[in-house]
Design a protein around this motif. Structure first.
Motif, PDB file in Angstrom:
ATOM      1  N   ALA A 105     -57.426  10.420  -0.500  1.00  0.00           N
ATOM      2  CA  ALA A 105     -56.462   9.438  -1.029  1.00  0.00           C
ATOM      3  C   ALA A 105     -55.181  10.091  -1.538  1.00  0.00           C
ATOM      4  CB  ALA A 105     -57.100   8.585  -2.133  1.00  0.00           C
ATOM      5  N   VAL A 106     -54.885  11.293  -1.090  1.00  0.00           N
ATOM      6  CA  VAL A 106     -53.611  11.960  -1.363  1.00  0.00           C
ATOM      7  C   VAL A 106     -53.054  12.437  -0.025  1.00  0.00           C
ATOM      8  CG1 VAL A 106     -54.252  12.676  -3.700  1.00  0.00           C
ATOM      9  CG2 VAL A 106     -54.742  14.194  -1.777  1.00  0.00           C
ATOM     10  N   ALA A 116     -63.509  14.235 -10.055  1.00  0.00           N
ATOM     11  CA  ALA A 116     -63.336  12.824  -9.697  1.00  0.00           C
ATOM     12  C   ALA A 116     -64.048  11.924 -10.696  1.00  0.00           C
ATOM     13  CB  ALA A 116     -63.886  12.573  -8.286  1.00  0.00           C
ATOM     14  N   ASP A 117     -63.277  11.128 -11.420  1.00  0.00           N
ATOM     15  CA  ASP A 117     -63.861  10.058 -12.209  1.00  0.00           C
ATOM     16  C   ASP A 117     -63.318   8.734 -11.669  1.00  0.00           C
ATOM     17  OD1 ASP A 117     -61.213  10.607 -13.464  1.00  0.00           O
ATOM     18  OD2 ASP A 117     -61.833   8.983 -14.776  1.00  0.00           O
ATOM     19  N   ARG A 118     -63.930   7.638 -12.065  1.00  0.00           N
ATOM     20  CA  ARG A 118     -63.609   6.342 -11.455  1.00  0.00           C
ATOM     21  C   ARG A 118     -62.138   5.970 -11.639  1.00  0.00           C
ATOM     22  NH1 ARG A 118     -68.090   3.441  -9.903  1.00  0.00           N
ATOM     23  NH2 ARG A 118     -70.107   4.140 -10.698  1.00  0.00           N
ATOM     24  N   LYS A 119     -61.587   6.267 -12.819  1.00  0.00           N
ATOM     25  CA  LYS A 119     -60.194   5.886 -13.058  1.00  0.00           C
ATOM     26  C   LYS A 119     -59.239   6.659 -12.160  1.00  0.00           C
ATOM     27  CE  LYS A 119     -60.064   6.405 -17.544  1.00  0.00           C
ATOM     28  NZ  LYS A 119     -59.548   6.407 -18.942  1.00  0.00           N
ATOM     29  N   MET A 120     -59.447   7.958 -12.015  1.00  0.00           N
ATOM     30  CA  MET A 120     -58.567   8.756 -11.167  1.00  0.00           C
ATOM     31  C   MET A 120     -58.686   8.345  -9.704  1.00  0.00           C
ATOM     32  SD  MET A 120     -56.295  11.021 -10.593  1.00  0.00           S
ATOM     33  CE  MET A 120     -56.040  11.877 -12.154  1.00  0.00           C
ATOM     34  N   PHE A 123     -56.972   5.057  -9.201  1.00  0.00           N
ATOM     35  CA  PHE A 123     -55.533   5.261  -9.335  1.00  0.00           C
ATOM     36  C   PHE A 123     -54.939   5.823  -8.040  1.00  0.00           C
ATOM     37  CE2 PHE A 123     -52.116   8.282 -10.432  1.00  0.00           C
ATOM     38  CZ  PHE A 123     -51.179   7.410 -10.964  1.00  0.00           C
ATOM     39  N   LEU A 124     -55.569   6.857  -7.474  1.00  0.00           N
ATOM     40  CA  LEU A 124     -55.063   7.480  -6.257  1.00  0.00           C
ATOM     41  C   LEU A 124     -55.152   6.530  -5.070  1.00  0.00           C
ATOM     42  CD1 LEU A 124     -56.532  11.083  -6.605  1.00  0.00           C
ATOM     43  CD2 LEU A 124     -54.186  10.335  -7.054  1.00  0.00           C
ATOM     44  N   ARG A 125     -56.253   5.804  -4.977  1.00  0.00           N
ATOM     45  CA  ARG A 125     -56.393   4.848  -3.874  1.00  0.00           C
ATOM     46  C   ARG A 125     -55.328   3.760  -3.941  1.00  0.00           C
ATOM     47  NH1 ARG A 125     -62.942   4.461  -4.192  1.00  0.00           N
ATOM     48  NH2 ARG A 125     -63.419   5.896  -2.486  1.00  0.00           N
ATOM     49  N   ASP A 126     -55.129   3.222  -5.115  1.00  0.00           N
ATOM     50  CA  ASP A 126     -54.158   2.141  -5.239  1.00  0.00           C
ATOM     51  C   ASP A 126     -52.743   2.642  -4.980  1.00  0.00           C
ATOM     52  OD1 ASP A 126     -53.663  -0.671  -5.853  1.00  0.00           O
ATOM     53  OD2 ASP A 126     -52.626   0.094  -7.619  1.00  0.00           O
ATOM     54  N   HIS A 127     -52.439   3.862  -5.410  1.00  0.00           N
ATOM     55  CA  HIS A 127     -51.113   4.430  -5.154  1.00  0.00           C
ATOM     56  C   HIS A 127     -50.883   4.572  -3.652  1.00  0.00           C
ATOM     57  CE1 HIS A 127     -48.151   7.779  -4.784  1.00  0.00           C
ATOM     58  NE2 HIS A 127     -47.570   7.119  -5.754  1.00  0.00           N
ATOM     59  N   TYR A 128     -51.893   5.053  -2.928  1.00  0.00           N
ATOM     60  CA  TYR A 128     -51.743   5.187  -1.475  1.00  0.00           C
ATOM     61  C   TYR A 128     -51.622   3.812  -0.819  1.00  0.00           C
ATOM     62  CZ  TYR A 128     -52.293   6.858   3.275  1.00  0.00           C
ATOM     63  OH  TYR A 128     -52.066   7.130   4.605  1.00  0.00           O
ATOM     64  N   ARG A 129     -52.399   2.857  -1.290  1.00  0.00           N
ATOM     65  CA  ARG A 129     -52.314   1.503  -0.726  1.00  0.00           C
ATOM     66  C   ARG A 129     -50.917   0.930  -0.892  1.00  0.00           C
ATOM     67  NH1 ARG A 129     -51.940  -3.469  -2.584  1.00  0.00           N
ATOM     68  NH2 ARG A 129     -52.010  -2.717  -4.740  1.00  0.00           N
ATOM     69  N   ARG A 130     -50.348   1.065  -2.079  1.00  0.00           N
ATOM     70  CA  ARG A 130     -49.014   0.506  -2.330  1.00  0.00           C
ATOM     71  C   ARG A 130     -47.955   1.185  -1.461  1.00  0.00           C
ATOM     72  NH1 ARG A 130     -48.831  -2.619  -7.108  1.00  0.00           N
ATOM     73  NH2 ARG A 130     -50.794  -2.530  -8.294  1.00  0.00           N
ATOM     74  N   ASN A 131     -48.132   2.459  -1.162  1.00  0.00           N
ATOM     75  CA  ASN A 131     -47.132   3.187  -0.380  1.00  0.00           C
ATOM     76  C   ASN A 131     -47.295   3.023   1.124  1.00  0.00           C
ATOM     77  OD1 ASN A 131     -45.849   4.189  -2.637  1.00  0.00           O
ATOM     78  ND2 ASN A 131     -46.933   6.144  -2.621  1.00  0.00           N
ATOM     79  N   HIS A 132     -48.537   2.817   1.602  1.00  0.00           N
ATOM     80  CA  HIS A 132     -48.768   2.864   3.049  1.00  0.00           C
ATOM     81  C   HIS A 132     -49.545   1.673   3.619  1.00  0.00           C
ATOM     82  CE1 HIS A 132     -47.315   7.026   3.168  1.00  0.00           C
ATOM     83  NE2 HIS A 132     -48.063   7.244   2.091  1.00  0.00           N
ATOM     84  N   LEU A 133     -50.215   0.908   2.792  1.00  0.00           N
ATOM     85  CA  LEU A 133     -51.074  -0.161   3.302  1.00  0.00           C
ATOM     86  C   LEU A 133     -50.717  -1.522   2.712  1.00  0.00           C
ATOM     87  CD1 LEU A 133     -54.483   1.756   3.020  1.00  0.00           C
ATOM     88  CD2 LEU A 133     -53.092   1.478   5.064  1.00  0.00           C
ATOM     89  N   GLU A 134     -49.535  -1.629   2.133  1.00  0.00           N
ATOM     90  CA  GLU A 134     -49.145  -2.869   1.453  1.00  0.00           C
ATOM     91  C   GLU A 134     -49.109  -4.057   2.409  1.00  0.00           C
ATOM     92  OE1 GLU A 134     -48.018  -5.326  -1.661  1.00  0.00           O
ATOM     93  OE2 GLU A 134     -48.432  -3.194  -1.861  1.00  0.00           O
ATOM     94  N   LEU A 360     -61.897  12.453 -21.820  1.00  0.00           N
ATOM     95  CA  LEU A 360     -61.700  12.008 -20.434  1.00  0.00           C
ATOM     96  C   LEU A 360     -61.658  10.485 -20.369  1.00  0.00           C
ATOM     97  CD1 LEU A 360     -61.569  12.657 -17.374  1.00  0.00           C
ATOM     98  CD2 LEU A 360     -64.070  12.549 -17.356  1.00  0.00           C
ATOM     99  N   ALA A 361     -62.552   9.824 -21.097  1.00  0.00           N
ATOM    100  CA  ALA A 361     -62.580   8.369 -21.095  1.00  0.00           C
ATOM    101  C   ALA A 361     -61.299   7.780 -21.675  1.00  0.00           C
ATOM    102  CB  ALA A 361     -63.793   7.867 -21.876  1.00  0.00           C
ATOM    103  N   ALA A 362     -60.696   8.472 -22.644  1.00  0.00           N
ATOM    104  CA  ALA A 362     -59.475   7.969 -23.273  1.00  0.00           C
ATOM    105  C   ALA A 362     -58.222   8.327 -22.482  1.00  0.00           C
ATOM    106  CB  ALA A 362     -59.360   8.526 -24.688  1.00  0.00           C
ATOM    107  N   ALA A 363     -58.305   9.316 -21.590  1.00  0.00           N
ATOM    108  CA  ALA A 363     -57.134   9.753 -20.821  1.00  0.00           C
ATOM    109  C   ALA A 363     -56.798   8.740 -19.734  1.00  0.00           C
ATOM    110  CB  ALA A 363     -57.402  11.120 -20.202  1.00  0.00           C
ATOM    111  N   GLU A 364     -55.536   8.738 -19.334  1.00  0.00           N
ATOM    112  CA  GLU A 364     -55.070   7.835 -18.290  1.00  0.00           C
ATOM    113  C   GLU A 364     -54.503   8.636 -17.126  1.00  0.00           C
ATOM    114  OE1 GLU A 364     -55.449   4.631 -18.027  1.00  0.00           O
ATOM    115  OE2 GLU A 364     -56.469   4.493 -19.965  1.00  0.00           O
ATOM    116  N   PRO A 365     -54.892   8.302 -15.887  1.00  0.00           N
ATOM    117  CA  PRO A 365     -54.347   9.022 -14.727  1.00  0.00           C
ATOM    118  C   PRO A 365     -52.866   8.757 -14.546  1.00  0.00           C
ATOM    119  CG  PRO A 365     -55.664   7.140 -14.022  1.00  0.00           C
ATOM    120  CD  PRO A 365     -55.846   7.252 -15.504  1.00  0.00           C
ATOM    121  N   ALA A 366     -52.162   9.760 -14.049  1.00  0.00           N
ATOM    122  CA  ALA A 366     -50.723   9.652 -13.846  1.00  0.00           C
ATOM    123  C   ALA A 366     -50.316  10.722 -12.833  1.00  0.00           C
ATOM    124  CB  ALA A 366     -49.978   9.844 -15.168  1.00  0.00           C
ATOM    125  N   PHE A 367     -49.013  10.833 -12.590  1.00  0.00           N
ATOM    126  CA  PHE A 367     -48.465  11.910 -11.771  1.00  0.00           C
ATOM    127  C   PHE A 367     -47.524  12.738 -12.629  1.00  0.00           C
ATOM    128  CE2 PHE A 367     -49.417   8.713  -8.454  1.00  0.00           C
ATOM    129  CZ  PHE A 367     -50.258   9.483  -7.664  1.00  0.00           C
TER     130      PHE A 367
END
Length: 475
Positions: A105-106, A116-120, A123-134, A360-367
């Protein structure tokens, strides 16, 4: 003299033609060979608990995607696409995804997160979807992420271990396959028994190598399964040694996402499950006997046996042995014990693990600023970003405690017996070196911070001492 000039002209023309031919040959070296690679993907979630047949896809290194549903030939700098049949994904029968996004997904290997945790992953899947599969999977009316099975298009290696069976193909057939798929109907026709993901892959491989793979009437009761495709393609490769072929495995990314399960065929699933076999033996012994015969004839093919795993450097390596695993565990314990004054996270300290898991549970994925995956943490009321990929995890030595915990958590996963068998040995060694680098960086940052505090304390003390000295009476 005119004959001599004419001769030199002919020689120059011949030399130019020869140079042009050599240049064309050099430019076509990359496409002199092509490969089709069967992906046998382990089951997960409900499939892993019930049927256990997994998923099948095919990777073509000479075919690329103009769009996810329109194919073209690859340019020299491209790596091909993964094709697979899906159900309930935008109404299409097959969708093409570039190799790295399909697996992780990158778009670059340097951007693959170490843990790999569920949030990350989401996050990566949705970012790729918005850029390439919208256009295929649009946002919800409120701009949110849509539900559905589209997530299977990207990030497959977060869900499961994948076994790859590569076989040489004729690159001249790539264009013919592209015409066939582009001009054919691409509407959802998924059927579990007659038109599943394995049936689609079987048709693609048969296009390049007719009758190379086939279904099994006995072993799978006539249903095409991923494991049967791998078994028959392996057999075909052995019987055609002139074709360059290979097999290897791609490990599931370590993390908190559930681990995938071993892949089975139809009769093997029934044979290896007591909840199915015991009632059959009691009520239908002949059927049970047939299932045993089918398993003995077809079910003993084990894709994980002697498998080589693709490591982070794109090389193939063996899994660690028991002795290797013991040595790595000792090395990990030494590193964490030597750093007890610097970090509270330790693989042998449940409190330390709990603390890191809470962070980890409190952290938020980002770039980060370079577009690579990171985690945003709240430290003393300040939001800080920490890289989570190999390319950026060393970039924040002052905030390395979270990064240290992440690499330790990755190592703890890799060294579990069941997971170690599906991990490249060199990856574990590199992770230990990475942990050592992080601990060294943290030690230097801590030492520098202590020196700065001491210098600041000394500077604050000096004026007061001078003032006191000036106020003393002169004897």
């Amino acid at each position: 003299m005119s004959v001599s000039v004419r001769t030199r002209t002919v020689n120059r023309t011949a030399l130019w033609r020869l140079s042009t031919l050599l240049l064309l040959c050099v430019c076509s070296i990359r496409r002199a060979r092509a490969e089709a690679t069967l992906f046998l993907e382990e089951p997960y979630s409900y499939d892993g608990a019930l049927a256990g047949t997994g998923h099948a896809a095919v990777y073509l290194d000479g075919v690329c995607a103009e769009t996810p549903v329109k194919l073209r030939l690859c340019r020299p700098d491209e790596t091909g696409v993964v094709l697979s049949r899906y159900h309930r994904v935008a109404g299409y029968d097959w969708i093409a995804i570039p190799l790295i996004p399909y697996l992780y997904a990158v778009e670059k290997e340097d951007d693959i997160p170490l843990f790999a945790d569920r949030k990350m992953v989401a996050f990566l899947r949705d970012h790729y979807r918005r850029n390439h599969l919208e256009t295929l999977i649009p946002d919800l009316p409120d701009g949110g992420t849509p539900p559905g099975d589209w997530y299977e298009l990207v990030g497959a290696s977060y869900l499961r271990t994948i076994y790859a069976y590569e076989i040489e193909t004729d690159p001249a057939l790539d264009a013919a396959l592209i015409r066939k798929l582009n001009n054919g109907s691409n509407r959802d026709r998924f059927n579990l028994l007659t038109a599943n993901c394995s049936d689609f892959v079987r048709a693609i491989i048969d296009f390049y190598h007719p009758r190379a793979v086939h279904r099994s009437i006995i072993g799978d009761l006539g249903v095409t399964t991923p494991k049967q495709l791998a078994r028959t393609l392996s057999k075909y490769s052995r019987h055609h040694p002139a074709l360059q072929s290979s097999s290897f495995a791609i490990a599931q990314v370590p993390g908190t996402t559930p681990r995938s399960k071993p892949v089975h065929g139809v009769t093997e699933c029934a044979f290896t499950s007591k909840k199915y076999m015991l009632p059959l033996f009691a009520l239908h012994p002949y059927i049970a006997g047939s299932l045993i015969a089918g398993y003995l004839g077809h079910g003993r093919f084990d894709p994980s046996k002697n498998a080589l795993f693709l490591n982070a450097n794109d090389d193939l390596d063996v899994p660690p042995t028991r002795a290797d695993r013991r040595n790595y565990q000792s090395r990990l314990q030494e590193l964490t014990q030597s750093a007890t004054s610097l970090t509270n996270v330790s693989p042998n300290a449940s409190a330390g693990e709990h603390r890191w898991n809470s962070r980890l549970a409190a952290a938020e994925p980002a770039f980060d600023a370079t577009g690579k995956p990171a985690m945003q943490l709240s430290v003393d009321g300040e939001i800080r970003g920490v890289g989570v990929a190999r390319a950026n995890i060393l970039n924040s030595p002052a905030d390395s405690e979270f990064a240290i915990g992440l690499v330790e958590a990755r190592l703890r996963e890799e060294l579990k017996p069941a997971i170690a068998r599906k991990t490249a040995r060199s990856d574990v060694e590199n992770d230990l070196l990475l942990l050592e680098q992080l601990l060294t960086l943290q030690a230097r940052a801590t030492s520098a911070a202590n020196s700065a505090r001491e210098a600041s304390y000394g500077a604050e003390r000096l004026p007061s001492n001078e003032s006191a000295n000036r106020s003393d009476p002169i004897p």
